[in-house]
Design a protein around this motif. Structure first.
Motif, PDB file in Angstrom:
ATOM      1  N   UNK A 325      40.972  89.012 -67.189  1.00 57.17           N
ATOM      2  CA  UNK A 325      42.262  89.371 -67.782  1.00 57.17           C
ATOM      3  C   UNK A 325      43.387  89.330 -66.748  1.00 57.17           C
ATOM      4  N   UNK A 326      43.088  89.710 -65.510  1.00 58.05           N
ATOM      5  CA  UNK A 326      44.122  89.744 -64.471  1.00 58.05           C
ATOM      6  C   UNK A 326      44.415  88.411 -63.830  1.00 58.05           C
ATOM      7  N   UNK A 327      43.601  87.400 -64.128  1.00 55.37           N
ATOM      8  CA  UNK A 327      43.770  86.078 -63.535  1.00 55.37           C
ATOM      9  C   UNK A 327      45.031  85.386 -64.091  1.00 55.37           C
ATOM     10  N   UNK A 328      45.715  84.571 -63.276  1.00 57.59           N
ATOM     11  CA  UNK A 328      45.424  84.220 -61.892  1.00 57.59           C
ATOM     12  C   UNK A 328      46.017  85.256 -60.926  1.00 57.59           C
ATOM     13  N   UNK A 329      45.449  85.302 -59.699  1.00 60.64           N
ATOM     14  CA  UNK A 329      45.924  86.185 -58.643  1.00 60.64           C
ATOM     15  C   UNK A 329      46.619  85.321 -57.571  1.00 60.64           C
ATOM     16  N   UNK A 330      47.896  85.642 -57.302  1.00 57.34           N
ATOM     17  CA  UNK A 330      48.684  84.826 -56.356  1.00 57.34           C
ATOM     18  C   UNK A 330      48.966  85.655 -55.094  1.00 57.34           C
ATOM     19  N   UNK A 331      48.581  85.090 -53.940  1.00 55.76           N
ATOM     20  CA  UNK A 331      48.803  85.734 -52.651  1.00 55.76           C
ATOM     21  C   UNK A 331      49.781  84.882 -51.840  1.00 55.76           C
ATOM     22  N   UNK A 332      50.745  85.554 -51.192  1.00 54.00           N
ATOM     23  CA  UNK A 332      51.800  84.856 -50.434  1.00 54.00           C
ATOM     24  C   UNK A 332      51.626  85.080 -48.942  1.00 54.00           C
ATOM     25  N   UNK A 333      51.680  83.974 -48.205  1.00 57.54           N
ATOM     26  CA  UNK A 333      51.604  84.024 -46.736  1.00 57.54           C
ATOM     27  C   UNK A 333      53.000  83.752 -46.191  1.00 57.54           C
ATOM     28  N   UNK A 334      53.562  84.681 -45.397  1.00 55.99           N
ATOM     29  CA  UNK A 334      54.930  84.576 -44.883  1.00 55.99           C
ATOM     30  C   UNK A 334      54.918  84.576 -43.362  1.00 55.99           C
ATOM     31  N   UNK A 335      55.524  83.530 -42.791  1.00 59.63           N
ATOM     32  CA  UNK A 335      55.692  83.441 -41.337  1.00 59.63           C
ATOM     33  C   UNK A 335      57.181  83.619 -41.045  1.00 59.63           C
ATOM     34  N   UNK A 336      57.518  84.573 -40.179  1.00 58.10           N
ATOM     35  CA  UNK A 336      58.925  84.859 -39.884  1.00 58.10           C
ATOM     36  C   UNK A 336      59.131  85.021 -38.392  1.00 58.10           C
ATOM     37  N   UNK A 337      60.397  84.839 -37.965  1.00 56.83           N
ATOM     38  CA  UNK A 337      60.805  85.077 -36.572  1.00 56.83           C
ATOM     39  C   UNK A 337      62.287  85.367 -36.579  1.00 56.83           C
ATOM     40  N   UNK A 338      62.793  85.847 -35.439  1.00 58.03           N
ATOM     41  CA  UNK A 338      64.203  86.243 -35.370  1.00 58.03           C
ATOM     42  C   UNK A 338      65.136  85.043 -35.395  1.00 58.03           C
ATOM     43  N   UNK A 339      64.680  83.864 -34.970  1.00 52.56           N
ATOM     44  CA  UNK A 339      65.571  82.722 -34.812  1.00 52.56           C
ATOM     45  C   UNK A 339      65.471  81.703 -35.930  1.00 52.56           C
ATOM     46  N   UNK A 340      64.273  81.544 -36.481  1.00 56.79           N
ATOM     47  CA  UNK A 340      64.077  80.507 -37.497  1.00 56.79           C
ATOM     48  C   UNK A 340      63.901  81.134 -38.871  1.00 56.79           C
ATOM     49  N   UNK A 342      62.430  82.080 -42.502  1.00 56.57           N
ATOM     50  CA  UNK A 342      61.067  82.364 -42.976  1.00 56.57           C
ATOM     51  C   UNK A 342      60.493  81.159 -43.692  1.00 56.57           C
ATOM     52  N   UNK A 343      59.171  81.025 -43.584  1.00 54.87           N
ATOM     53  CA  UNK A 343      58.471  79.986 -44.337  1.00 54.87           C
ATOM     54  C   UNK A 343      57.314  80.647 -45.079  1.00 54.87           C
ATOM     55  N   UNK A 344      57.068  80.235 -46.339  1.00 50.78           N
ATOM     56  CA  UNK A 344      56.009  80.854 -47.151  1.00 50.78           C
ATOM     57  C   UNK A 344      55.140  79.790 -47.809  1.00 50.78           C
ATOM     58  N   UNK A 345      53.928  80.200 -48.101  1.00 51.15           N
ATOM     59  CA  UNK A 345      53.011  79.385 -48.912  1.00 51.15           C
ATOM     60  C   UNK A 345      52.164  80.355 -49.735  1.00 51.15           C
ATOM     61  N   UNK A 346      51.443  79.840 -50.706  1.00 48.42           N
ATOM     62  CA  UNK A 346      50.652  80.708 -51.588  1.00 48.42           C
ATOM     63  C   UNK A 346      49.217  80.206 -51.713  1.00 48.42           C
ATOM     64  N   UNK A 347      48.341  81.155 -52.006  1.00 43.22           N
ATOM     65  CA  UNK A 347      46.963  80.839 -52.391  1.00 43.22           C
ATOM     66  C   UNK A 347      46.722  81.498 -53.750  1.00 43.22           C
ATOM     67  N   UNK A 348      46.301  80.716 -54.718  1.00 42.94           N
ATOM     68  CA  UNK A 348      46.060  81.213 -56.076  1.00 42.94           C
ATOM     69  C   UNK A 348      44.558  81.284 -56.352  1.00 42.94           C
ATOM     70  N   UNK A 349      44.088  82.474 -56.713  1.00 44.10           N
ATOM     71  CA  UNK A 349      42.679  82.666 -57.079  1.00 44.10           C
ATOM     72  C   UNK A 349      42.609  82.791 -58.595  1.00 44.10           C
ATOM     73  N   UNK A 350      41.880  81.883 -59.193  1.00 43.48           N
ATOM     74  CA  UNK A 350      41.745  81.875 -60.652  1.00 43.48           C
ATOM     75  C   UNK A 350      40.328  82.298 -61.044  1.00 43.48           C
ATOM     76  N   UNK A 351      40.227  83.267 -61.944  1.00 45.86           N
ATOM     77  CA  UNK A 351      38.928  83.704 -62.477  1.00 45.86           C
ATOM     78  C   UNK A 351      38.673  82.924 -63.764  1.00 45.86           C
ATOM     79  N   UNK A 352      37.573  82.213 -63.761  1.00 51.74           N
ATOM     80  CA  UNK A 352      37.233  81.389 -64.921  1.00 51.74           C
ATOM     81  C   UNK A 352      36.226  82.113 -65.823  1.00 51.74           C
ATOM     82  N   UNK A 353      36.496  82.104 -67.119  1.00 52.73           N
ATOM     83  CA  UNK A 353      35.532  82.659 -68.071  1.00 52.73           C
ATOM     84  C   UNK A 353      34.347  81.716 -68.253  1.00 52.73           C
ATOM     85  N   UNK A 354      33.233  82.218 -68.869  1.00 49.29           N
ATOM     86  CA  UNK A 354      32.075  81.357 -69.110  1.00 49.29           C
ATOM     87  C   UNK A 354      32.444  80.305 -70.146  1.00 49.29           C
ATOM     88  N   UNK A 355      32.051  79.068 -69.933  1.00 53.13           N
ATOM     89  CA  UNK A 355      32.403  78.022 -70.890  1.00 53.13           C
ATOM     90  C   UNK A 355      31.643  78.200 -72.217  1.00 53.13           C
TER      91      UNK A 355
END
Length: 423
Positions: A325-340, A342-355
């Protein structure tokens, strides 16, 4: 008788001679005398013959252009600088004439446009040695005539005309004035951070124009000489740059040293994903989200998402609490610094039901031997294993809409049995 006459005549001649000598001495005693043989004036006095000074000893005063000239100069005759003038009495023949040498002081000399380069306005004064004006005891004014002389420490104003006289050292009079347009170049040593840092963005790198120092600047690669850098010149990591303050035509003699550090942009990699069947949740061991990112992500980022991760940038995830029921789960990766940025990317975990899959037949035949279409309906792209009347197992793959068909012929009591469904 003759002897008496000769004696009388001798006495007469002696008296006559003595009288003449006495008169000649009287005549020479009437010549004017000059106590100052070098007489000076200012051009502002418009000096004439009448300005010359001699002592009248009773015979009057007349001035001549030469020691022997017979033409008297009038009192209105204008004096000429450097000329000699000769004085006599009214007879013009009283004896050798005394001379006077005339000096006439005029405006000081110098360029009509002059500038000074100073590190502080307190140095922009009439006494600044950068002004090249020739004259004696110079006096500065703000007007061509009249007014009050400026103090030697008065602060001069940029782009202003000043008027300068010199002083006759003999009489103290002041001459006419030289006009000078004064330019004041204020060029203190520039101020700024000794270390300046920038983000080195691909395609748009930082340039010399991004360096920061006080005032209007030129930038160099050396501390004492060189050609000014073009402001569009890309900066080099670890390079020293040197700034001057510029107020044309002036430039500061001391330079500000700046060390440049460049940093590469933040890189969070590219998006990733993973699917887990609902019946595998309990047996899936924790894994690192970082390993699911594409590219070459920096290991300085942090994870955020619906479930707390561990192990810093690795983002170790425990999926035991995930549900279909809670699927999909999205996680965000953030890289930051004082001068540049921020840059982000995501990883999505999907729970699949039985076919799932079901099968139906159409049309419903009325007798054995009739043709029929068997339709499988279920999870899109699932693979269905089935058999007919308990025979050998066969497979069929559902399409993207979750259906698949096959044709057959009815026999008595025909059945299609679904053995399993897999994604």
């Amino acid at each position: 008788m003759r002897i008496t006459t000769l004696a009388k005549n001798y006495f007469f001649y002696c008296v006559l001679i003595l009288t003449l000598f006495g008169q000649n001495g009287f005549v020479y005693s009437q010549c004017p005398t000059v106590t100052n043989t070098a007489q000076s004036f200012c051009d502002t006095q418009s000096p004439t013959i009448a300005s010359l000074q001699a002592v009248d000893n009773g015979g009057g005063i007349k001035w001549y252009a030469t020691a022997t000239s017979n033409t008297q100069l009038t009192n209105s005759t204008v004096l000429i600088n450097g000329e000699d003038y000769f004085v006599d009495d009214n007879t013009g023949n009283c004896g050798p004439r005394q001379s006077v040498t005339v000096t006439i002081y005029s405006a000081p000399t110098g360029a009509n446009f002059q500038g000074v380069c100073v590190t502080s306005l307190s140095q922009a004064t009439p006494s600044n040695p950068q002004f090249v004006i020739n004259g004696n005891n110079l006096q500065w004014y703000t007007t061509p005539n009249g007014g009050t002389a400026l103090s030697p420490t008065a602060i001069l104003t940029d782009n202003t005309i000043y008027y300068i006289s010199q002083t006759n050292p003999d009489t103290g009079c002041q001459t006419s004035r030289l006009s000078v347009f004064v330019n004041v170049g204020l060029v203190p040593t520039p101020l700024g951070s000794a270390v300046q840092e920038f983000c080195n963005i691909p395609g748009s790198p930082p340039t010399v124009g991004d360096l920061v120092a006080s005032g209007n600047n030129n930038w160099y690669l050396t501390s004492a000489f060189g050609i000014p850098l073009d402001l569009s010149t890309p900066l080099v990591n670890g390079q020293f740059y040197y700034a001057t303050t510029v107020d044309p035509p002036c430039e500061s003699s001391i330079r500000l040293e700046v060390l440049v550090n460049l940093y590469e942009p933040n890189d969070a990699g590219s998006n990733g994903n993973r699917s887990i069947c609902v019946n595998e949740i309990a047996t899936t061991i924790p894994f690192d989200l970082f390993n699911l990112l594409g590219g070459t992500p920096d290991n300085t980022g942090v994870w955020s998402g619906p479930i707390l991760t561990t192990n810093g940038f690795q983002g170790t995830l425990d999926v035991s609490t995930m549900t279909l029921l809670g699927s999909p789960y999205v996680f965000t990766y953030t890289v930051s610094s004082a001068l540049c940025a921020n840059d982000t990317s995501t990883v999505t975990i999907t729970i699949l039901g039985l076919p799932t899959a079901t099968v139906s037949v159409s049309p419903t035949p009325s007798c054995s031997g009739s043709p029929a279409t068997f339709t499988f309906t279920g999870t899109p792209n699932a693979t269905v294993t089935y058999n007919i009347n308990g025979g050998a197992n066969q497979t069929i793959t559902l399409n993207g809409t979750g259906t698949a068909t096959l044709t057959g012929t009815y026999t008595a009591n025909t059945t299609v049995n679904i053995v399993s469904v897999a994604s």
